[in-house]
Design a protein around this motif. Structure first.
Motif, PDB file in Angstrom:
ATOM      1  N   ARG A  61       0.821  -1.212   0.000  1.00 44.82           N
ATOM      2  CA  ARG A  61       0.000   0.000   0.000  1.00 44.82           C
ATOM      3  C   ARG A  61       0.855   1.262   0.000  1.00 44.82           C
ATOM      4  N   VAL A 113      -1.530   4.367  -1.261  1.00 46.95           N
ATOM      5  CA  VAL A 113      -2.905   4.355  -0.781  1.00 46.95           C
ATOM      6  C   VAL A 113      -2.882   4.130   0.725  1.00 46.95           C
ATOM      7  N   ASP A 169      -8.273   2.695   2.872  1.00 47.35           N
ATOM      8  CA  ASP A 169      -8.832   2.659   1.523  1.00 47.35           C
ATOM      9  C   ASP A 169      -9.201   1.232   1.135  1.00 47.35           C
ATOM     10  N   LEU A 184      -9.341  -1.643  -1.691  1.00 52.97           N
ATOM     11  CA  LEU A 184      -8.678  -2.017  -2.949  1.00 52.97           C
ATOM     12  C   LEU A 184      -9.377  -3.219  -3.581  1.00 52.97           C
ATOM     13  N   SER A 191     -12.270   5.573   0.426  1.00 54.50           N
ATOM     14  CA  SER A 191     -11.880   5.752  -0.975  1.00 54.50           C
ATOM     15  C   SER A 191     -11.677   4.406  -1.643  1.00 54.50           C
ATOM     16  N   HIS A 216     -10.223   2.024  -4.719  1.00 58.23           N
ATOM     17  CA  HIS A 216      -9.126   1.969  -5.674  1.00 58.23           C
ATOM     18  C   HIS A 216      -9.203   0.664  -6.459  1.00 58.23           C
ATOM     19  N   VAL A 239      -6.891  -1.987  -8.737  1.00 58.70           N
ATOM     20  CA  VAL A 239      -5.504  -2.371  -8.978  1.00 58.70           C
ATOM     21  C   VAL A 239      -5.484  -3.416 -10.091  1.00 58.70           C
ATOM     22  N   ILE A 249      -9.513   9.294 -13.551  1.00 57.20           N
ATOM     23  CA  ILE A 249      -9.447   8.490 -12.317  1.00 57.20           C
ATOM     24  C   ILE A 249      -8.031   7.942 -12.105  1.00 57.20           C
ATOM     25  N   ASP A 266      -5.857   8.805 -10.070  1.00 55.55           N
ATOM     26  CA  ASP A 266      -5.501   8.666  -8.665  1.00 55.55           C
ATOM     27  C   ASP A 266      -6.175   7.468  -8.002  1.00 55.55           C
ATOM     28  N   ARG A 267      -7.102   6.820  -8.734  1.00 57.69           N
ATOM     29  CA  ARG A 267      -7.833   5.683  -8.178  1.00 57.69           C
ATOM     30  C   ARG A 267      -7.490   4.345  -8.836  1.00 57.69           C
ATOM     31  N   VAL A 268      -6.768   4.360  -9.931  1.00 53.03           N
ATOM     32  CA  VAL A 268      -6.435   3.136 -10.653  1.00 53.03           C
ATOM     33  C   VAL A 268      -4.929   2.971 -10.695  1.00 53.03           C
ATOM     34  N   HIS A 269      -4.463   1.780 -10.336  1.00 56.17           N
ATOM     35  CA  HIS A 269      -3.030   1.516 -10.235  1.00 56.17           C
ATOM     36  C   HIS A 269      -2.665   0.304 -11.100  1.00 56.17           C
TER      37      HIS A 269
END
Length: 468
Positions: free
Chosen positions: A258, A263, A267, A269, A305, A307, A309, A334, A336-339
């Motif tokens: 994390r 993150v 949060d 995930l 929040s 997220h 991944v 998005i 900041d929300r998708v990794h």
């Protein structure tokens, strides 16, 4: 949060180093090196195998059911040698049999012209464990096939090897062939691949759904009959279970991953852990994830929040499909929300770090999907497509929630994401029930017993014996 002490920091680093070393071998994730849209045999997928080395004569505390294979000569025929599901599963079988003293010979049909690092590494892992590796078209391969007690063909494509190498000796070898099939894609149903299938000792398939598909497809499309077919569900390795059941290890891995993703601990995930390809449905997962964020905003629901991944990218290849995924993220703003996480040999840290696994394989789904039982071992609920082997693993409403494959499943998956995001207790309860199901059905010893039963029957046919 206060700054951790030097002693605790050192302890964390030591734990992480130890776990990474262990899992570089024992939980090699089934990621495809080259981009492919195959939704079954090229999983982690899934779906599914990890390489691990069992103890010499024990599976857990129970005597190894494969002990009867001691001193048997077994030839393993793989269509390729890569980090995809089929080859890794076959390697796992090689190590299981070596652990009880069987003589194992491995051949790879499709080899790159130039030696690749992955091929070199995997071959040396086998050689280090006493597995002999011969060229597919060599005299040694032919001699081994004739002498072997058992020949295992891995995947439908391996059928091409029979005529190409054995030639007039094919009929002598077929009675001792076990054909391990992982594919569900239609283009594998070619007579040139499977014309000898009706005459082998048996077929072994990862799920009942896949077995039924093969039975119907071969009869309807090719006019041939399947041999006696055995369904063998896979199982989690002892090494993976040790980490999954170690709360300290999981906490350290969770914090480490994390932190790398930037993150927070609170949060939520939701992760897809597969090779990035259209067949794995990462594009539809991202659409569902975006839609779930909209639903939460519209309903003004208070949740941590969210997220998404995507584990299994290939940053270097940058395929058309992966560019589509990244463009969608930019278009919807998005980032900041998708990794995106590059393909990796170590899956355990990500299972420790996430809250929900999304198994979004499309079309006919996964043959089995080993990442699914691995996630359940980590007490994670699974949001999966109602297709393929996933339906034999996930109990809808109990250990996870299922949705339709295809575009029809986008909104249902979005709603399921919201359900688990807004109901903490339900999420945790599903995870606990999933862990219980793994302990009951999907452990290493379960897999070993299932495989042992198949091998005994195949050897009985090959030798004309009634018992061992």
């Amino acid at each position: 949060m206060g700054k951790p002490s030097v002693g605790w920091s050192t302890f964390q680093k030591r734990w992480l180093l130890m776990l990474i070393v262990i899992f570089s071998v024992s939980t090699a994730i089934v990621f495809v090196i080259r981009a492919a849209s195959d939704s079954c045999d090229r999983h982690y997928e899934d779906s599914g195998g990890r390489i691990h080395v069992p103890s010499a004569s024990q599976i857990g505390s129970i005597a190894n059911p494969l002990n009867f294979m001691k001193s048997r000569l077994v030839l393993l025929v793989s269509h390729e040698l890569s980090l995809s599901g089929g080859p890794l599963l076959l390697m796992e079988l090689a190590f299981l049999l070596r652990s009880v003293g069987a003589q194992i010979v491995w051949i790879t049909i499709q080899r790159p012209i130039e030696t690749e690092e992955v091929v070199y590494s995997l071959e040396h892992k086998m050689l280090d464990r006493g597995v002999q590796v011969f060229p597919a078209r060599s005299q040694e391969a032919l001699d081994t096939a004739l002498k072997a007690d058992l020949v295992v063909l891995n995947t439908a494509v391996s059928g091409k090897w029979l005529d190409a190498v054995l030639k007039e000796d094919v009929t002598r070898v077929l009675p001792k062939v076990l054909w391990w099939i992982h594919e569900m894609r239609g283009h594998y149903f070619k007579m040139e691949y499977v014309k000898h299938l009706p005459f082998v000792a048996g077929a072994m398939i990862d799920s009942h759904t896949t077995a039924e598909y093969w039975k119907n497809r071969t009869r309807e499309r090719l006019g041939i009959k399947m041999p006696e077919t055995y369904v063998v569900h896979l199982g989690n390795s002892k090494e993976l279970m040790e980490v999954a059941e170690d709360n300290v290890a999981k906490r350290i891995l969770r914090e480490h991953v994390r932190e790398s993703l930037r993150v927070r601990n609170e949060d939520l995930l939701f992760a897809a852990i597969n090779s990035v390809s259209r067949g794995k449905g990462q594009d539809l997962f991202l659409r569902s994830f975006y839609e779930s964020m909209q639903l939460i905003q519209e309903k003004k629901v208070q949740v941590p929040s969210l997220h998404a991944v995507i584990v299994g990218s290939d940053m270097n290849a940058q395929t058309k499909f992966e560019r589509e995924l990244r463009n969608f993220v930019i278009e919807k703003k998005i980032q900041d929300r998708v990794h995106f996480v590059n393909k990796t040999l170590t899956v355990a840290p990500y299972l420790a770090a996430i809250d929900v696994l999304v198994q979004n394989s499309q079309a006919r789904g996964e043959c089995f999907g080993r990442i699914t039982i691995e996630a359940m071992a980590f007490q994670l609920p699974v949001l999966g497509t109602a297709a393929g082997g996933t339906t034999e693993i996930v109990v809808n409403g109990s250990t996870g929630l299922l949705h339709l494959a295809g575009k029809e499943g986008v909104t249902p998956l979005a709603m399921n994401i919201v359900k688990l995001a807004t109901h903490v207790e339900r999420r945790l309860t599903m995870g606990k029930k999933g862990y219980g199901r793994v302990k009951e059905m999907f452990m290493e010893q379960h897999m070993a017993h299932r495989i042992a039963s198949v091998l005994k029957k195949v050897l009985q046919k090959a030798e004309g014996r009634s018992h061992f």
